[in-house]
Design a protein around this motif. Structure first.
Motif, mmCIF file in Angstrom:
data_model
loop_
_atom_site.group_PDB
_atom_site.id
_atom_site.type_symbol
_atom_site.label_atom_id
_atom_site.label_comp_id
_atom_site.label_asym_id
_atom_site.label_seq_id
_atom_site.Cartn_x
_atom_site.Cartn_y
_atom_site.Cartn_z
ATOM 1 N N HIS A 179 -3.204 4.236 1.325
ATOM 2 C CA HIS A 179 -3.727 3.736 2.607
ATOM 3 C C HIS A 179 -3.445 4.758 3.705
ATOM 4 C CE1 HIS A 179 -4.538 1.373 6.054
ATOM 5 N NE2 HIS A 179 -3.443 0.628 6.102
ATOM 6 N N ASN B 132 -8.621 -4.703 2.546
ATOM 7 C CA ASN B 132 -7.567 -3.694 2.400
ATOM 8 C C ASN B 132 -6.260 -4.291 1.896
ATOM 9 O OD1 ASN B 132 -6.632 -1.006 2.602
ATOM 10 N ND2 ASN B 132 -5.532 -1.535 4.485
ATOM 11 N N SER C 67 -8.689 4.812 6.286
ATOM 12 C CA SER C 67 -8.903 3.780 5.273
ATOM 13 C C SER C 67 -10.177 2.967 5.490
ATOM 14 C CB SER C 67 -7.701 2.839 5.204
ATOM 15 O OG SER C 67 -6.616 3.479 4.578
ATOM 16 N N SER D 233 0.831 -1.203 0.000
ATOM 17 C CA SER D 233 0.000 0.000 0.000
ATOM 18 C C SER D 233 0.866 1.253 0.000
ATOM 19 C CB SER D 233 -0.921 0.003 1.222
ATOM 20 O OG SER D 233 -0.167 -0.088 2.418
ATOM 21 N N ALA E 136 -5.663 -0.226 -2.056
ATOM 22 C CA ALA E 136 -4.647 0.647 -1.480
ATOM 23 C C ALA E 136 -3.310 0.574 -2.197
ATOM 24 C CB ALA E 136 -4.466 0.315 0.002
#
Length: 382
Positions: A336, A304, A341, A235, A331
């Protein structure tokens, strides 16, 4: 029985580290989002009973209760309080869970849940410059002085047999999906253009439209000399903010609001804090059992992309259909901003559900300390 519904959800475009948002104070950034949320919902600010915000690095510009200061910066009535919480990367997802639970319990009738993080102004790891966060007993229990998410991502890749090529293919797809979604206007209804000293940001800033597998293959491993995790399949460090308006169906009707989605079920789980990033797997199993749903009942997932190995291992273990996982990118492509987030992912997901008539969506994300939140929402505004 009281329910909890999301009636509006907005977010900033995500800014690159040291990019367009770098000179905008996180309190001011959050105040812009609060004002946009209230304006788009068309409510009087005085009906907001609390603002619950996630923020991870609560030091410097993000100290002294960002949520309350954002309320004041936004010009909202002084009667509106605010509280800031930290469950690592899941902070603003936890903010939604607390908001929903409190609304359902009757503690609030209408509340804002969200999060903010300016990683340009308050760098990752800033809080560790003072003192020792782990303490001697934690270090003794796990026979280590510190815990590394990057090392955890490498361990996941080894355990699930994820090669560098497969990780890089996932990363490239994240950029391609984010680019396609952006160009199609998929985020138009949720974005709050932000103007600050660095100019105006109206779209996610991190997408690399020209990246290729060859470019990704040229990047140096970040955590082990012979490792597979690098900057391109991890990320991005970013700045951003998001917020959601949470109330009951009854209160929404009284105010003339039209709910997007109902908070269906939530769960939080802990797992090995050394590998650290595997908890979305048990959290997903836990929330599905609580909801009485199967993985195939879920039409879209937001998992995520802290590192490519995290959602890839999660897919293998859960059996989720790949095309339903992070269909708008993640991300790796857009960034992120830690404490924001969770709210950003939920905002993306509920708008996507409404745009495509998807009944159930599930969000989960790994968190420092070996934890994860998992949340299921159900579409109401078809």
């Amino acid at each position: 029985m009281r329910d909890a519904v999301i009636v509006e959800a907005v977010r900033t475009p995500i800014g690159r580290r040291h990019g367009t948002l770098k000179d905008l104070h996180p309190v001011d950034l959050a105040s812009d989002v609060l004002n946009a949320l209230i304006q788009r919902a068309g409510i009087e600010p005085s009906v907001v009973e609390d603002v619950i915000f996630g923020c991870v690095t609560q030091i410097g510009d993000q100290s002294t209760n960002v949520a309350r200061l954002a309320v004041l910066a936004a010009g909202l009535p002084e009667s509106v309080p605010g509280v800031t919480l930290d469950r690592a990367c899941g902070s603003s997802q936890q903010a939604l869970s607390f908001a929903a639970a409190s609304v359902m319990a009757g503690h609030y009738d209408l509340v804002v849940a969200g999060g903010v993080e300016s990683m340009s102004r308050v760098p990752l790891g800033s809080a560790r410059t003072v003192g020792e966060p782990f303490g001697p007993r934690v270090r003794e229990r796990y026979q280590r002085d510190s815990f590394s998410q990057g090392e955890g991502a490498e361990a996941i890749a080894r355990t699930w047999g994820l090669s560098r090529t497969r990780l890089d293919e996932f990363a490239l797809e994240s950029h391609q999906r984010a680019m396609t979604a952006t160009d199609a206007g998929a985020f138009a209804g949720q974005l709050v253009p932000i103007t600050g000293p660095g100019g105006t940001l109206s779209a996610d800033e991190g997408i690399r439209r020209d990246t290729t597998l060859e470019k990704l293959a040229s990047l140096k491993p970040a955590f082990a000399e012979d490792g597979v995790i690098h900057a391109g399949n991890s990320s991005q460090i970013s700045d951003g903010c998001a917020a959601m308006l949470v109330t009951t169906s009854e209160r929404a009707a009284e105010l003339g609001l039209h709910p997007i989605a109902r908070f269906h079920s939530g769960a939080v789980a802990g797992d090995d804090p050394v590998t650290m990033l595997t908890a979305p797997i048990p959290a997903t199993a836990k929330v599905l059992a609580r909801a009485g749903l199967s993985i195939d009942d879920i039409g879209v997932f937001e998992v995520n992309e802290a590192f490519a190995s995290v959602p890839m291992a999660w897919e293998i273990e859960t059996g989720a259909a790949h095309e339903r996982v992070n269909p708008l990118g993640g991300a790796i492509a857009v960034g992120h901003p830690l404490g924001a987030s969770g709210a950003i992912l939920m905002t993306r997901m509920v708008h996507h559900m409404r745009d495509h008539g998807i009944r159930y969506g599930l969000q989960t994300m790994c968190e420092a300390g070996g934890m994860a939140n998992a949340t299921i929402v159900e579409l109401l505004d078809a």
